[in-house]
Design an enzyme around this catalytic site. Structure first.
Site, mmCIF file in Angstrom:
data_model
loop_
_atom_site.group_PDB
_atom_site.id
_atom_site.type_symbol
_atom_site.label_atom_id
_atom_site.label_comp_id
_atom_site.label_asym_id
_atom_site.label_seq_id
_atom_site.Cartn_x
_atom_site.Cartn_y
_atom_site.Cartn_z
ATOM 1 N N PRO A 72 0.848 -1.196 0.000
ATOM 2 C CA PRO A 72 0.000 0.000 0.000
ATOM 3 C C PRO A 72 0.884 1.247 0.000
ATOM 4 O O PRO A 72 2.047 1.197 0.412
ATOM 5 C CB PRO A 72 -0.766 -0.123 1.320
ATOM 6 C CG PRO A 72 0.111 -0.944 2.195
ATOM 7 C CD PRO A 72 0.882 -1.868 1.311
ATOM 8 N N ASP A 73 0.273 2.356 -0.440
ATOM 9 C CA ASP A 73 1.032 3.608 -0.559
ATOM 10 C C ASP A 73 0.994 4.357 0.777
ATOM 11 O O ASP A 73 0.274 5.348 0.931
ATOM 12 C CB ASP A 73 0.394 4.440 -1.685
ATOM 13 C CG ASP A 73 1.102 5.761 -1.905
ATOM 14 O OD1 ASP A 73 2.278 5.875 -1.524
ATOM 15 O OD2 ASP A 73 0.455 6.677 -2.450
ATOM 16 N N THR A 74 1.786 3.869 1.743
ATOM 17 C CA THR A 74 1.733 4.449 3.099
ATOM 18 C C THR A 74 3.149 4.679 3.657
ATOM 19 O O THR A 74 3.382 4.534 4.852
ATOM 20 C CB THR A 74 0.975 3.498 4.047
ATOM 21 O OG1 THR A 74 1.556 2.196 3.917
ATOM 22 C CG2 THR A 74 -0.503 3.412 3.719
ATOM 23 N N ASN A 136 -2.384 7.553 1.097
ATOM 24 C CA ASN A 136 -2.529 8.006 -0.291
ATOM 25 C C ASN A 136 -3.673 9.010 -0.428
ATOM 26 O O ASN A 136 -4.760 8.814 0.105
ATOM 27 C CB ASN A 136 -2.778 6.810 -1.225
ATOM 28 C CG ASN A 136 -2.924 7.275 -2.664
ATOM 29 O OD1 ASN A 136 -4.019 7.560 -3.125
ATOM 30 N ND2 ASN A 136 -1.806 7.405 -3.347
#
Ligand code: SPV
Ligand code: MG
Length: 577
Positions: A72-74, A136
């Protein structure tokens, strides 16, 4: 990795700053690995006026870099992994790179990240004014907490201070709309960032229409006017994607980033391909969804590698084709008027067949000796030497014209024979002798009275019986060769192909010199190839026979041509020029 589009880090790094000075609208495409970087850098469209439009640069998105790695974009992908992706991209593209630096993390970490990006030749990094670790921005359910803008501006200032060049740019990304804080908060932040060392501003939005970023742009232009300073403005039209980039440029945006489209395209095609294979239990139906293998090989530079491979494989041994005389055995036909090299065989000339075969055997250093009808011979890629004495002298005189090229060894072939590449590769190139002549032992199968007068006969040493098959595989020496050899004594036929090592060439040409200085002092034109070989044999210098019984034919009659064409019709004899 293709080696075609590289640039030294310094040159690659300064490109974006240059572009911002010279171009009004800059289009940037997302990339997440080497392959997407090559596609993003090399794809272009031709406009109606003939101009070509391509992307101006590449965006290394944190969303797609993370997603490509299955994350995930974290901000969970560690910086060294991100740098690895960026390096992979920088190595295959000459376009400027803008890196998505997320929040930049803690200021010291950001300094180190900037230093590394700059050394890779990245042109710019953009960091967003959220608190670490960010979520995100397109994800509506997450809470997006923003950083204090002065604290954030200080992080940018520190990044700028450690840069070695003034062309490495740092942009600040305003997340007010993402956090639901509205235009006033965005403008308040914009003013603080205008006063910081930031090189420009990205205003982000996940609204379905561009209204809020257009409003921002208008207010931002006024703010810049008021403050009498201007910094470029960037937007990311992922959600509000009906508006064109040209329209966005007209609304005051200088850079438009297509931030995730390459990975989304790949993801969809991957999905559909999996479904198609599972459904049809084969991959044929998926062909329409995927690139042909050749396209993939091509785009990553495979041809460059194979071109160098085949160059490296090329054998530099000179090959001399002796084609100065008139065609033999075609008295009743029009072929007698042609140069030997132009004898037609199955839609090509004999020379074209020979050159194609030599090329397939990786023999690239070829000299053609011409004489009769020399003007009509078309031999590109080959050195052509004309023997003006072709009518009176024999082929040795042609060979001597190219003597200085042959000192390190050479292969000699008559111009009026047709041969297979495997004959060269398996027999001639592997010959382990100073002087080796390729002779044919199937000669003994022929009915002797049918042997043509043009056949060059050979007698091998130690062959008393004319048996077709010997028990021992031994190399054999030639005892006699030439037109005077009687049919009764002949054991083999000379194919017209011979090979001389460096030492063999020296032995041969020394013997030529010796004969020209003695026996042939006053009749040099009478000295021929076989005479020289016989003189060597007399001196016990080994003239080796390489025995074969296939892979060649003389071209001395219409019957020969018909027989060759028949074989060509029924086989996959390669022709490549
Ligand atoms: C990215 O591409 O990683 C971005 C843009 O930061 S967005 O995903 O829209 O936040
Ligand atoms: Mg991001």
């Amino acid at each position: 990795m293709t080696l075609r589009y590289r640039l030294p880090p310094f040159e690659r790094g300064r490109q974006l700053k240059q572009l911002l000075k010279t171009k009004n609208g800059i289009r940037i495409i997302e990339v997440h690995n080497g392959l997407s970087a090559i596609v993003g850098s090399t794809t272009f469209v031709t406009e109606p006026d003939g101009a070509e439009t391509a992307f101006d640069g590449l965006w290394v998105s944190s969303l797609t870099d993370s997603a490509a790695k299955g994350h995930p974009d974290t901000e969970v992908i560690d910086p060294s992994s991100r740098l690895h992706t960026i390096q992979e991209i920088a190595q295959v593209s000459n376009k400027p790179i803008i890196v998505d630096g997320d929040t930049g993390g803690e200021a010291t970490n950001f300094e180190y990240f900037c230093a590394k990006l700059e050394s890779l030749g990245v042109s710019a990094v953009i960091i967003e004014d959220k608190k670490y670790p960010k979520r995100n921005s397109l994800e509506g359910d997450s809470s997006h907490l923003l950083e204090d803008p002065y604290f954030f501006a200080e992080k940018i200032n520190r990044g700028k201070q450690i840069c070695l060049s003034d062309h490495f740019l740092i942009f600040s990304r305003i997340e007010s709309f993402i956090a639901g804080l509205g235009l006033d908060d965005a403008l308040m932040r914009a003013e603080i960032y205008l006063d910081s060392a930031a090189d420009g501003i990205l205003i982000h939005s996940r609204a379905k229409t561009p209204a809020e970023i257009i409003n921002f742009s208008e207010a931002y232009q006024r703010l810049c006017l008021k403050k009498n300073k201007y910094k470029p403005l960037i937007c990311v039209p992922t959600k509000y994607n009906e508006i064109t980039d040209n329209e966005l440029f007209n609304h005051g945006f200088q850079v438009v980033i297509y931030a995730n489209h390459m990975l989304r395209a790949a993801h969809k095609a991957m999905n559909q391909t999996c479904l198609s294979i599972l459904k049809h239990k084969r991959s044929k139906e998926a062909d329409a969804l995927i690139s042909p293998i050749d396209d993939l090989l091509h785009i990553v530079g495979y041809e460059d590698v194979t071109a160098k491979d085949s160059k490296a494989k090329q054998n530099t041994t000179p090959v001399v084709i002796l084609a100065a005389g008139k065609p033999k055995g075609f008295a009743e036909t029009e072929i007698k008027e042609l140069a030997i090299s132009n004898i037609p065989i199955a839609n090509a000339t004999l020379l074209e067949w020979q050159l194609s075969t030599l090329k397939q055997a990786n023999l690239a250093n070829i000299t053609l000796l011409t004489g009769y009808q020399n003007e009509s011979v078309n031999a590109s890629g080959v050195e052509v030497i004309f023997n003006p004495k072709f009518q009176t002298n024999n082929f040795l005189s042609s060979l001597l014209l190219t003597r200085e090229k042959l000192n390190n060894g050479f292969i000699l072939t008559f111009g009026d024979i047709f041969f297979d590449k495997y004959l060269l590769i398996n027999y001639v190139l592997n010959a382990n002798a100073d002087i080796a002549l390729l002779v044919d032992n199937s000669f003994n199968l022929r009915i002797r009275k049918n042997i043509k007068s043009t056949t060059d006969l050979v007698v091998l040493k130690n062959i008393n019986e004319k048996t077709l098959r010997k028990l021992h595989i031994t190399s054999n020496l030639i005892d006699d060769i030439g037109n005077h050899v009687s049919l009764d004594l002949a054991t083999h036929e000379f194919t017209g192909i011979s090979r001389f090592s460096k030492n063999g060439a020296a032995l041969f040409f020394d013997m030529v010199d010796e004969l020209l200085a003695t026996e042939y002092k006053n009749s040099a034109e009478r000295l021929d190839f076989y005479t020289v070989l016989r003189a060597l044999i007399r001196k016990n210098i080994p003239v080796q026979a390489i025995e074969a019984n296939q892979g060649w034919s003389e071209v001395h009659s219409m019957t020969d041509i018909t027989a060759i064409e028949k074989v060509l019709n029924h086989s996959t004899f390669e022709f490549t020029l």
